[in-house]
Design an enzyme around this catalytic site. Structure first.
Site, mmCIF file in Angstrom:
data_model
loop_
_atom_site.group_PDB
_atom_site.id
_atom_site.type_symbol
_atom_site.label_atom_id
_atom_site.label_comp_id
_atom_site.label_asym_id
_atom_site.label_seq_id
_atom_site.Cartn_x
_atom_site.Cartn_y
_atom_site.Cartn_z
ATOM 1 N N LYS A 15 65.105 70.401 -34.552
ATOM 2 C CA LYS A 15 65.112 71.433 -35.600
ATOM 3 C C LYS A 15 66.444 71.582 -36.350
ATOM 4 O O LYS A 15 66.662 70.867 -37.307
ATOM 5 C CB LYS A 15 64.616 72.757 -35.017
ATOM 6 C CG LYS A 15 63.109 72.719 -34.757
ATOM 7 C CD LYS A 15 62.442 74.082 -34.707
ATOM 8 C CE LYS A 15 60.936 73.953 -34.821
ATOM 9 N NZ LYS A 15 60.212 74.001 -33.558
ATOM 10 N N TYR A 36 55.706 76.582 -25.707
ATOM 11 C CA TYR A 36 55.314 75.691 -26.808
ATOM 12 C C TYR A 36 56.271 74.507 -26.826
ATOM 13 O O TYR A 36 57.489 74.679 -26.845
ATOM 14 C CB TYR A 36 55.363 76.399 -28.169
ATOM 15 C CG TYR A 36 55.044 75.447 -29.300
ATOM 16 C CD1 TYR A 36 53.715 75.155 -29.628
ATOM 17 C CD2 TYR A 36 56.049 74.790 -30.001
ATOM 18 C CE1 TYR A 36 53.406 74.246 -30.631
ATOM 19 C CE2 TYR A 36 55.754 73.871 -31.008
ATOM 20 C CZ TYR A 36 54.437 73.611 -31.315
ATOM 21 O OH TYR A 36 54.131 72.702 -32.308
ATOM 22 N N ASP A 89 63.725 72.557 -23.028
ATOM 23 C CA ASP A 89 63.394 72.269 -24.416
ATOM 24 C C ASP A 89 64.168 73.253 -25.289
ATOM 25 O O ASP A 89 63.770 74.402 -25.443
ATOM 26 C CB ASP A 89 61.877 72.391 -24.616
ATOM 27 C CG ASP A 89 61.445 72.084 -26.042
ATOM 28 O OD1 ASP A 89 62.330 71.935 -26.910
ATOM 29 O OD2 ASP A 89 60.226 71.991 -26.282
ATOM 30 N N TYR A 144 48.024 73.439 -39.869
ATOM 31 C CA TYR A 144 47.210 74.524 -39.324
ATOM 32 C C TYR A 144 46.263 75.105 -40.359
ATOM 33 O O TYR A 144 46.059 76.318 -40.421
ATOM 34 C CB TYR A 144 48.122 75.626 -38.744
ATOM 35 C CG TYR A 144 49.165 75.086 -37.785
ATOM 36 C CD1 TYR A 144 48.779 74.462 -36.603
ATOM 37 C CD2 TYR A 144 50.527 75.163 -38.072
ATOM 38 C CE1 TYR A 144 49.714 73.936 -35.728
ATOM 39 C CE2 TYR A 144 51.476 74.639 -37.205
ATOM 40 C CZ TYR A 144 51.067 74.029 -36.033
ATOM 41 O OH TYR A 144 51.988 73.508 -35.168
HETATM 42 C C1 LIG Z 1 59.167 73.046 -32.976
HETATM 43 C C2 LIG Z 1 59.253 72.788 -31.524
HETATM 44 C C3 LIG Z 1 58.854 71.547 -30.977
HETATM 45 C C4 LIG Z 1 58.238 70.455 -31.815
HETATM 46 O O1 LIG Z 1 59.103 69.933 -32.757
HETATM 47 P P1 LIG Z 1 58.517 69.130 -34.022
HETATM 48 O O2 LIG Z 1 59.730 68.588 -34.703
HETATM 49 O O3 LIG Z 1 57.764 70.139 -34.847
HETATM 50 O O4 LIG Z 1 57.612 68.065 -33.494
HETATM 51 C C5 LIG Z 1 59.015 71.365 -29.620
HETATM 52 N N1 LIG Z 1 59.526 72.332 -28.834
HETATM 53 C C6 LIG Z 1 59.918 73.517 -29.321
HETATM 54 C C7 LIG Z 1 60.508 74.542 -28.410
HETATM 55 C C8 LIG Z 1 59.777 73.794 -30.680
HETATM 56 O O5 LIG Z 1 60.123 74.996 -31.168
#
Ligand SMILES: *Cc1c(COP(=O)(O)O)cnc(C)c1O
Length: 416
Positions: A271, A142, A242, A14
């Site tokens: 994560k 997101y 997600d 970014y």
């Molecule tokens: C960080 C994140 C992603 C993307 O994960 P990356 O490992 O950075 O590609 C997707 N969905 C959510 C909810 C996230 O917080």
């Protein structure tokens, strides 16, 4: 240390390549701390983009990676399998919401989201609905930075410039009932209308359950997810959660969807999965979704990387080894008490806390230069962006360190 080559050649996230914002040189990490090249120790107030949930450099995880690197650092996952991949699957069987027991190991969160979307579309095609190829999502959501993930992330967010090349998906209004507020049925109207209108085109709905992270820093009411589950089931639309940001305890439960008691058809995790060491994410699907798909059309080169699988197994051992639930509850109490007075700051619009997440929504954030000065003065690593000064500390952060984090947050919120 000389950072000339960083400024000349390295592109940071970014950021501009030629006029980059300031960076700090990191040389080591342990527990809640990052050590800089000059020996300065910073409290990591955001768990290195939320992944070092149990603290940095957990010896068990580092040792598991070292051992695995000496045996089998990598082998392709088409035609081969290996012990770390199977061990991880066994652990996930015990952890994941019931019925989500087919795991596709992806190399990052964004890719796991791409896989989840592709699974939904292939499922619909395989069950006689090739026309069901679109996705519904939430404003304020997101899901990552790759094209398919951007297309289901907030349409007014940072990905606007790519609008022209993104597949056009459907967006419902962001849920407005607060997590701890009263539920109002009107909150689901926008999604219900959308599903009614586009039912025959939709493969799936994707949402971040309970906590909309990067694009909204917003906690919404669990009833929304119960309504959404029922509405999707009634229409033959798959539901994707997600949990990449929320998984592994961040909001106070192992998975945020537990607050609603709702199970999706597909779930993504990532994560904190490898305790902040190496990149790994997973798209998990139910039998119902997986069975009709004859060949799932995705296969990253580094799929199921053994180092990452070994790190994830060790990370789940760490999760088992301490009472993370009490630690997250302690952090929640602490953040609630320490951040409540910020409501009176002129620049602060809202204060929100759930689990180990504390958010000050502000009118303006300080410049990168002012932020770096405050980070170094307070010894607390925070990275305000958009309208948010927030913390997501490692669960091992002690109360004294939490005090320093919250006073650094106040300082950042008042610095404009
Ligand atoms: C960080 C994140 C992603 C993307 O994960 P990356 O490992 O950075 O590609 C997707 N969905 C959510 C909810 C996230 O917080």
């Amino acid at each position: 240390m000389d950072y000339t080559v960083d400024r000349a050649n390295l592109w940071h996230p970014y950021a501009s390549a030629v006029a980059p914002p300031p960076v700090l040189g990191a040389s080591a990490s342990d527990g809640a701390y990052i050590t800089l090249d000059d020996g300065t120790r910073l409290i990591d107030g955001i768990s290195s983009w939320w992944c070092a949930a149990h603290g940095h450099s957990r010896p068990e995880v580092v040792e598991a990676i070292r051992r695995q690197a000496q045996e089998l650092p990598h082998v392709m996952f088409a035609g081969f399998t290996h012990r770390p991949a199977m061990e991880l699957a066994e652990r996930l069987n015990a952890l994941m919401p019931r019925g989500l027991n087919h795991y596709f190991y992806a190399d990052s969160g964004s890719i796991a989201v791409e896989c989840a979307l592709k699974m939904a579309i292939q499922y619909q095609a395989a069950t006689g609905h090739p026309e069901r190829s679109r996705i519904a999502a939430l404003k304020g959501g997101y899901h990552g930075d790759t094209v398919g993930a951007m297309a289901v992330s907030d349409p007014g967010g940072m990905h606007r410039i790519f609008h022209g090349i993104l597949p056009q998906q459907f967006f419902a209004e962001r849920p407005s009932c607060r997590f701890d507020g009263d539920w109002d049925d009107a909150d689901f109207a926008s999604m219900e209308t959308l599903l009614d209108e586009h039912e025959d085109k939709l493969a799936a709905v994707i949402v971040e359950p309970i906590f909309q992270g990067a694009n909204a820093m917003w906690f919404y009411h669990p009833e929304y997810l119960r309504k959404l589950r029922a509405a999707c089931t009634a229409r033959g639309i798959l539901l994707i959660f997600d949990e990449i940001a929320t998984g592994f305890g961040r909001t106070g439960r192992l998975f945020a969807s537990e607050y609603a008691g709702v199970t999706p058809d597909i779930m993504t995790i990532g994560k904190a999965l490898t305790a902040g060491t190496v990149s790994l994410a997973i798209a998990a699907a139910s039998d119902r979704v997986a069975a009709p798909i004859q060949a799932f059309l995705h296969g990253p080169t580094f799929m199921a990387n053994p180092l990452a699988c070994a790190a994830a197994c060790a990370s789940l051992d760490v999760l088992d080894s301490y009472d993370w639930e009490s630690e997250v509850a302690r952090i929640e109490r602490h953040l609630k008490a320490a951040l409540a007075p910020c409501r009176d700051c002129p620049n602060v619009r809202d204060v929100r806390v759930l689990g180990a997440v504390g958010v000050l929504e502000v009118d303006r954030i300080p410049s990168p230069e002012t932020t770096q000065r405050i980070v170094l003065e307070t010894g607390v690593w925070l990275r305000p962006y958009d309208r948010f000064v927030y913390t997501m500390p490692p669960f091992v952060t002690d109360n004294a360190a939490l005090d320093r984090i919250t006073s650094a947050m106040r300082c950042l919120a008042n610095a404009v």
